[in-house]
Motif scaffolding. Sequence first.
Motif, PDB file in Angstrom:
ATOM      1  N   GLU A  20       0.834  -1.206   0.000  1.00  0.00           N
ATOM      2  CA  GLU A  20       0.000   0.000   0.000  1.00  0.00           C
ATOM      3  C   GLU A  20       0.866   1.252   0.000  1.00  0.00           C
ATOM      4  O   GLU A  20       1.928   1.287   0.635  1.00  0.00           O
ATOM      5  N   ILE A  21       0.400   2.266  -0.714  1.00  0.00           N
ATOM      6  CA  ILE A  21       1.014   3.596  -0.650  1.00  0.00           C
ATOM      7  C   ILE A  21       0.365   4.336   0.505  1.00  0.00           C
ATOM      8  O   ILE A  21      -0.839   4.598   0.492  1.00  0.00           O
ATOM      9  N   MET A  22       1.175   4.687   1.514  1.00  0.00           N
ATOM     10  CA  MET A  22       0.638   5.272   2.736  1.00  0.00           C
ATOM     11  C   MET A  22       0.748   6.797   2.780  1.00  0.00           C
ATOM     12  O   MET A  22      -0.016   7.468   3.461  1.00  0.00           O
ATOM     13  N   GLY A  23       1.722   7.332   2.091  1.00  0.00           N
ATOM     14  CA  GLY A  23       1.915   8.783   2.104  1.00  0.00           C
ATOM     15  C   GLY A  23       2.725   9.212   0.902  1.00  0.00           C
ATOM     16  O   GLY A  23       3.596   8.470   0.429  1.00  0.00           O
ATOM     17  N   ILE A  24       2.429  10.393   0.388  1.00  0.00           N
ATOM     18  CA  ILE A  24       3.153  10.889  -0.783  1.00  0.00           C
ATOM     19  C   ILE A  24       3.192  12.411  -0.761  1.00  0.00           C
ATOM     20  O   ILE A  24       2.231  13.069  -0.341  1.00  0.00           O
ATOM     21  N   SER A  25       4.313  12.961  -1.169  1.00  0.00           N
ATOM     22  CA  SER A  25       4.446  14.411  -1.338  1.00  0.00           C
ATOM     23  C   SER A  25       5.304  14.647  -2.572  1.00  0.00           C
ATOM     24  O   SER A  25       6.108  13.794  -2.958  1.00  0.00           O
ATOM     25  N   ARG A  26       5.125  15.817  -3.165  1.00  0.00           N
ATOM     26  CA  ARG A  26       5.786  16.015  -4.464  1.00  0.00           C
ATOM     27  C   ARG A  26       6.087  17.470  -4.742  1.00  0.00           C
ATOM     28  O   ARG A  26       5.281  18.354  -4.427  1.00  0.00           O
ATOM     29  N   GLU A  27       7.258  17.714  -5.319  1.00  0.00           N
ATOM     30  CA  GLU A  27       7.574  18.963  -5.986  1.00  0.00           C
ATOM     31  C   GLU A  27       7.718  18.602  -7.458  1.00  0.00           C
ATOM     32  O   GLU A  27       8.751  18.053  -7.873  1.00  0.00           O
ATOM     33  N   PRO A  28       6.682  18.868  -8.257  1.00  0.00           N
ATOM     34  CA  PRO A  28       6.627  18.363  -9.631  1.00  0.00           C
ATOM     35  C   PRO A  28       7.865  18.700 -10.449  1.00  0.00           C
ATOM     36  O   PRO A  28       8.346  19.839 -10.450  1.00  0.00           O
ATOM     37  N   ALA A  54      11.487   8.553   6.592  1.00  0.00           N
ATOM     38  CA  ALA A  54      11.054   9.564   5.629  1.00  0.00           C
ATOM     39  C   ALA A  54      12.158  10.554   5.284  1.00  0.00           C
ATOM     40  O   ALA A  54      12.144  11.137   4.198  1.00  0.00           O
ATOM     41  N   LEU A  55      13.100  10.751   6.191  1.00  0.00           N
ATOM     42  CA  LEU A  55      14.201  11.689   5.946  1.00  0.00           C
ATOM     43  C   LEU A  55      15.327  11.071   5.132  1.00  0.00           C
ATOM     44  O   LEU A  55      16.324  11.738   4.846  1.00  0.00           O
ATOM     45  N   SER A  56      15.188   9.789   4.782  1.00  0.00           N
ATOM     46  CA  SER A  56      16.210   9.173   3.938  1.00  0.00           C
ATOM     47  C   SER A  56      16.308   9.951   2.618  1.00  0.00           C
ATOM     48  O   SER A  56      15.314  10.541   2.183  1.00  0.00           O
ATOM     49  N   THR A  73       4.510  12.396   5.700  1.00  0.00           N
ATOM     50  CA  THR A  73       4.160  11.739   6.964  1.00  0.00           C
ATOM     51  C   THR A  73       3.040  12.437   7.722  1.00  0.00           C
ATOM     52  O   THR A  73       2.404  11.841   8.589  1.00  0.00           O
ATOM     53  N   GLY A  74       2.824  13.727   7.440  1.00  0.00           N
ATOM     54  CA  GLY A  74       1.840  14.499   8.188  1.00  0.00           C
ATOM     55  C   GLY A  74       2.379  15.043   9.496  1.00  0.00           C
ATOM     56  O   GLY A  74       1.604  15.512  10.338  1.00  0.00           O
ATOM     57  N   TRP A  75       3.715  14.995   9.678  1.00  0.00           N
ATOM     58  CA  TRP A  75       4.361  15.511  10.888  1.00  0.00           C
ATOM     59  C   TRP A  75       5.138  16.784  10.577  1.00  0.00           C
ATOM     60  O   TRP A  75       5.740  16.909   9.509  1.00  0.00           O
ATOM     61  N   LYS A  76       5.118  17.730  11.525  1.00  0.00           N
ATOM     62  CA  LYS A  76       6.005  18.881  11.445  1.00  0.00           C
ATOM     63  C   LYS A  76       7.368  18.442  11.957  1.00  0.00           C
ATOM     64  O   LYS A  76       7.464  17.829  13.022  1.00  0.00           O
ATOM     65  N   ILE A  77       8.409  18.757  11.201  1.00  0.00           N
ATOM     66  CA  ILE A  77       9.738  18.239  11.520  1.00  0.00           C
ATOM     67  C   ILE A  77      10.735  19.388  11.668  1.00  0.00           C
ATOM     68  O   ILE A  77      10.895  20.207  10.754  1.00  0.00           O
TER      69      ILE A  77
END
Length: 301
Positions: free
Chosen positions: A85-93, A150-152, A195-199
């Motif tokens: 399953e794809i659980m999270g995604i973010s993108r800079e096109p 996620a920071l990898s 991830t939906g977390w502020k880092i």
Amino acid sequence: MDNIDSVFNDKFVTFNLGKEIDATMSYRDALPGEEFNVGEEKKVYLSKVEKTTKGPKVFISRSNKEIVKKLFEMYIPEISSGLIEIMGISREPGSRTKIGVLSVNGDIDPKGACVGNGGSRIKAINDILNGEKIDIFVWRNNPVDLIAEALSPAKVVSVMPDEKEKRALVIANDDQFSLAIGRNGQNAKLAAFATGWKIDIKKLSEAYTEGIDFPQEKYYDLYGAENPLYECNGGKCYGHALFETIMWYNDKSALIYACALSFVFLLALIDSHAEYGGTVQFAAYRNEQTQWLREIVSSRE
């Protein structure tokens, strides 16, 4: 999503989707710097369809992050079959996508399946998106492991989550800090959105200077190794890590103490090396012992 032919003008591109249906895409929905040629085939994401008196009005995009999810479903059978399953995604096109994947039954390496043999699967998706880079990370239920993954490709020393605020402070080794942040903050920003977390990320040296008490996670250490033990068979060992830590103090006595402590560990290494025949592992109780070393240094400043 479909293969299409394209014609264009200065403001938009018109795609023929077949069955006498055309769709117009503005350049803001294209990838940055993307060029179009008449008759060229492109993959697009069908984002919306509206009924009009002149027939259906179709909205398409190549910059929407959903196109990446659809491509993963097309090119990775384990995703289309529901095993991953794809659980999270973010993108800079056009630049980079970060995507978190999870094995449903735990029997499959989700990252390896997405990359494919020799990178064949992910390369096919890269090519469709004009070489856009894609970071794949394994989704974890534990927020500490999730954020570190996620920071990898950066490796971090510690993650301290505040689950109430859904905010995390991350400690990264000094030589990993730039990689963790990314150019113009891209890596940290994409990790946060995925991830939906502020880092928030701090250098290890700053954390020590500010007296931040942080746990060192089981597979994040001062050298970015993936377990809390050092293999000292001619490589780096705990004494070296302490020495590098103490180098942040511009004081001769500090360096003397660090060197002395490193020498003690070297002697222990030699004894253990002889006893166990080559590979020695030292448990890394770094925080407690490094704090002790810092107190000694502080008392002599």
